[in-house]
Design a protein around this motif. Structure first.
Motif, PDB file in Angstrom:
ATOM      1  N   ILE A   1      12.607   0.237   4.183  1.00 16.16           N
ATOM      2  CA  ILE A   1      12.166  -1.085   3.732  1.00 16.16           C
ATOM      3  C   ILE A   1      10.715  -0.946   3.285  1.00 16.16           C
ATOM      4  O   ILE A   1      10.078   0.071   3.545  1.00 16.16           O
ATOM      5  N   ASP A   2      10.231  -1.960   2.605  1.00 15.39           N
ATOM      6  CA  ASP A   2       8.834  -1.935   2.184  1.00 15.39           C
ATOM      7  C   ASP A   2       8.205  -3.266   2.565  1.00 15.39           C
ATOM      8  O   ASP A   2       8.817  -4.314   2.415  1.00 15.39           O
ATOM      9  N   THR A   3       6.998  -3.217   3.095  1.00 19.05           N
ATOM     10  CA  THR A   3       6.274  -4.434   3.447  1.00 19.05           C
ATOM     11  C   THR A   3       4.951  -4.444   2.687  1.00 19.05           C
ATOM     12  O   THR A   3       4.511  -3.390   2.218  1.00 19.05           O
ATOM     13  N   PRO A   4       4.317  -5.612   2.543  1.00 16.40           N
ATOM     14  CA  PRO A   4       3.054  -5.658   1.794  1.00 16.40           C
ATOM     15  C   PRO A   4       1.970  -4.813   2.463  1.00 16.40           C
ATOM     16  O   PRO A   4       2.004  -4.608   3.677  1.00 16.40           O
ATOM     17  N   VAL A   5       1.012  -4.345   1.667  1.00 20.11           N
ATOM     18  CA  VAL A   5      -0.058  -3.511   2.219  1.00 20.11           C
ATOM     19  C   VAL A   5      -1.010  -4.357   3.060  1.00 20.11           C
ATOM     20  O   VAL A   5      -1.699  -3.841   3.923  1.00 20.11           O
TER      21      VAL A   5
END
Lengths: 547, 547
Positions: A105-109
């Motif tokens: 998954i990817d989350t905001p920086v």
């Protein structure tokens, strides 16, 4: 030329100043004004940069603010050679993760500041904040675990059963010790299993994954220190540590890999107010190391087995050893009661992998940094892991609950137990970079370089390279109408391109080209075999398949 | 439980307040104090969160600051299904880039603020700044082009000849219009060629790469609008636009893809003070579209050929058409004199790819967002590109020089001409996500699920799965001692796992297991073939190779 630019910029600056003045007269929103001020500053800097190099001294003075060309403190660029190593590391690790069914998954920086608050104890002061430009308060992520827990708290009902990996950069406003390899921006590489399962099954798969990844990375011998928070807490209870002093005493114990017992004992007694006899009792336990034999010894210790927490921890460890035997990884493990791990949120087994190899950190241009070591010890460290560590992790069953809110009984609305591991990839990069010369790293994947002899033959080279591309062969040529032969050879060799297709007017007229294996050093610029143009792709494919 | 936590937190808060008081007494450095205050805030928030849910109303009031669980405005999480599509897009594009000899570099996510200043004109107000926590002023990167130019200015002597790609997130503090698919954090995907070469060769390879990438992405028909800044500037000169009004008039022309000529003309004359006859003359040129026929027409226009700038641009275009013919991409191109592109730094050819397909933007959970379109137009847009655009770029020969400082003559110390393209991958994701149902996307790569029938057979399942892992077969099992058969089937189907290895006590005793192809829907939970345990890996390998 500089004078023209100067005039234009000066006009633009005046116009911008006028605009800002007008906005203020109209009581425009502060964020709007700030934005326009930012534009103004940019224009002024451009002017400064021009004036800085002006031969006119008076103007030169105005340019004293001309900037230094660098990356921010504690950060660095990674060039193509370094990226080639990084990509190899990521793909090796990702392959292992995917073999075990993981998704990513990817989350905001950046996260809302309040999401990160209260998660890192004293290290909260290392969190990078974004400037308040009107709107929410945000901070750059400090690790990948808290964003994962936040994601689960938001979406957990769909992810009760979830193996996820996440390879991304995290940010810590630490005092950068570049010579120690510690940076303010660095990669983390996390694998976690979330969900409610029967005991120790997921935990043992995490350890299996860790062993597979470290083996496949080819960084030499390693071992994994293993302990259980509940055994440790039981020991502290038995020895008579007051409950509110357990975590401070635990972090003193964690220093045993770097400091002798005497120093740790001093911290416990003098700094943290523990009676000496309590400290001595702890000492008897936390110096113990071993394998299943140690577990069996502890299982016979009635003080431990009668303590609820320790007893639970010992039962977990017994199961874990059974499962590790099945997975064939027991020989990598060292049951080590001094391992405590810094983070507060662990609730079950904890572990840390250590490697025998050390690595000389490198600068952005690949040069080795000279290191000063104190008292002869290897001080290379990374923010996540202790001395010599290459990976670490543990079970954390309550972190998701911290985000889900509590019900009327004060219990979390959503409880998703998790176990995970974080591989210290920055250290892996350093080790692998140290193993080879930068000039020997092939950062491109080009297979064929198209070279002309005699005439420039630009359009003919373009035709050939186009045919290679259309046949999925990785090919390049020199962007010159009439390139020199030497320069073409050099480009080919510098990029470690294995094959050259060589064309000349005479051969082309006969429908022929030459293919040369560039790895054979015998016939410097000659050699190779002549083939019909129509057979070029077939011939190259056959040779490339043998690489 | 909540009461215990409350007491502990209250004590911690008091201790922390004491610590800060002491630091202030000792005149500690402001950044140190700020750090400790951040820790204090975190503790207070934890207490608030507990109090927020307390049945005691008085305490509840104190908890009004309990936070909302969300990602920051304008950002979103990407779940496993979305990431599967993203990874496919990235790997497709990367494969094309590597075929053309590209390498990748990585730069920090934030740059010194002054590096970004003065590069984006009015859009500078959209730059995210980091909070000044003592040290340098930094900002999140706004695009990947300026960091690339900064990298070249720092390291350019080693990179005179450089094809690099960079796929990474950029940040724009825009008013997020989620319904338009515009985010504050989004991916850019850049390919650039840096170096001094003979004219238009690198430019034509960039266009070839763009066509290959868009074709391989499978997003349907596309075309590439093409123009040349020097032709455009020549036209403006010929028509009588004053030099300092050329960029403003140019950005008015750039709106012709969205607005009718009458509106654009109004902007030129009423807002930007151009005489009507000048605007009309411009209108005659910028409405022209075509192919090589248009080029030939312009080559016969004496006003143009006598203008130095336009004449140079026309010569470039003629060469470019020759090279595009060789690369077989001319049929995708549309020579369009209304294309102007917003960014100031372009100096040669400019282009923008447009696709016929539009895409419904999706929310984090994969649901489609309902869009309101104004005046029946498709308003989906991304920060980098105009309406309908999917990629854009051009030649920028002077940007690196802006960072290298100037010599006594006011010329840049280092001049590295560049040409590049940026693919709007966020829009590609949207198009591809809209093409399939989220439930049908396989986000994991698991090939085999190990299932037990009857008894739990946990250790036996672990043995089998371990053997599969050791043979590089991607395998999973359920983390339960005695999982229900139904749940195992469901897990296998939900994850679209193609094969199941099924074990039962009786079969195991005979040294047998069953392999079932899960894609054959005929015999729901039965079926499959029985093989000897010793042949399991061989049999699975053979079946997997046929997938």
């Amino acid at each position: 030329m500089a004078d023209d630019q100067r005039t234009t910029l000066t006009q633009q600056i005046q116009a911008q100043e006028q605009k800002i003045k007008q906005l203020k007269v109209n009581n425009a929103d502060a964020t709007v004004v700030d934005g326009e001020v930012a534009v103004l500053k940019g224009l002024k800097q451009q002017l400064d940069a021009i004036n800085a190099n002006s031969p006119d001294k008076k103007k030169k003075k105005a340019g004293k603010n001309a900037f230094v060309l660098k990356t921010p403190k504690g950060t660095k660029d990674h060039n193509d050679k370094e990226m080639a190593i990084r990509e190899k590391v990521f793909s090796t690790i990702t392959k292992v993760f995917k073999k075990h069914g993981a998704v990513t998954i990817d989350t905001p920086v950046f996260e809302l500041k309040e999401i990160l608050s209260g998660k890192y104890g004293e290290d909260s002061k290392l969190i990078y904040d974004l400037k308040d430009q009107g709107g929410e308060e945000c901070s750059l992520r400090y690790d990948l675990t808290v964003p994962f827990a936040r994601f689960l708290a938001m979406n957990g009902k769909e992810y009760q059963n979830f193996k996820r990996y996440h390879i991304a950069k995290v940010y810590r406003r630490d005092q950068p010790a570049m010579t120690k390899g510690r940076l303010r921006e660095f990669y983390q590489c996390d694998f976690d299993i979330a969900g409610t399962y029967d005991p120790m099954i997921a935990d043992s798969e995490i350890l299996k994954i860790l062993c597979e990844a470290l083996t496949d990375l080819g960084i030499g011998q390693f071992s994994v220190k293993l302990n259980h928070r509940k055994i440790l807490d039981g020991i502290f209870e038995i020895c008579g540590v007051p409950e509110d002093n357990i975590r401070p005493i635990s972090s003193a114990v964690d220093k045993l890999d770097k400091s002798p017992w005497e120093d740790v004992k001093k911290e416990m007694t003098e700094e943290k107010g523990l009676p000496e006899e309590v400290a001595d009792k702890i000492g008897e336990y936390v110096m113990l190391k071993g394998g299943r034999d140690l577990l069996e010894k502890l299982q016979k210790d009635e003080k431990l087995t009668q303590n609820a927490s320790a007893s639970q921890g010992l039962a977990d460890m017994a199961l874990l050893y059974d499962y590790m035997d099945i997975f064939g990884i027991t020989d990598k493990m060292s049951f080590d009661l001094s391992l405590a791990r810094g983070l507060d949120y662990y609730t079950g087994i904890i572990y840390e992998a250590v490697t025998a190899l050390s690595a000389a950190p490198t600068t952005a241009d690949g040069k080795k940094v000279e290191r000063k070591t104190k008292k002869g010890t290897d001080e290379l460290d990374e923010s996540t892991v202790g001395v010599g560590s290459i990976a670490a992790g543990g079970r954390y069953d309550n972190l998701v609950g911290m985000f889900s809110g509590v019900n009327k009984k004060g219990e979390p609305n959503l409880k998703i137990p998790c176990v995970g591991v974080s591989i210290g990839v920055e250290r892996v990069f350093s080790i692998l970079m140290a193993q080879q010369k930068a000039t020997e790293i092939k950062s491109n994947e080009t297979e064929v370089f198209v070279i002309s002899v005699g005439d420039g033959l630009l359009k003919e080279r373009m035709q050939i390279v186009n045919q290679l591309w259309d046949n999925n062969i990785k090919a390049s040529f020199m962007f010159k109408n009439k390139p020199k032969l030497d320069k073409q050879w050099n480009a080919c060799e510098k990029d470690h391109i294995p094959f050259a297709v060589i064309i000349g007017r005479d051969e082309l007229d006969k429908g022929e080209i030459r293919i040369k294996d560039m790895r054979s050093k015998d016939a410097a610029q000659g050699g190779g075999i002549t083939v019909q143009y129509a057979d070029m792709v077939k011939e190259l494919r056959s040779r490339l398949s043998e690489l």
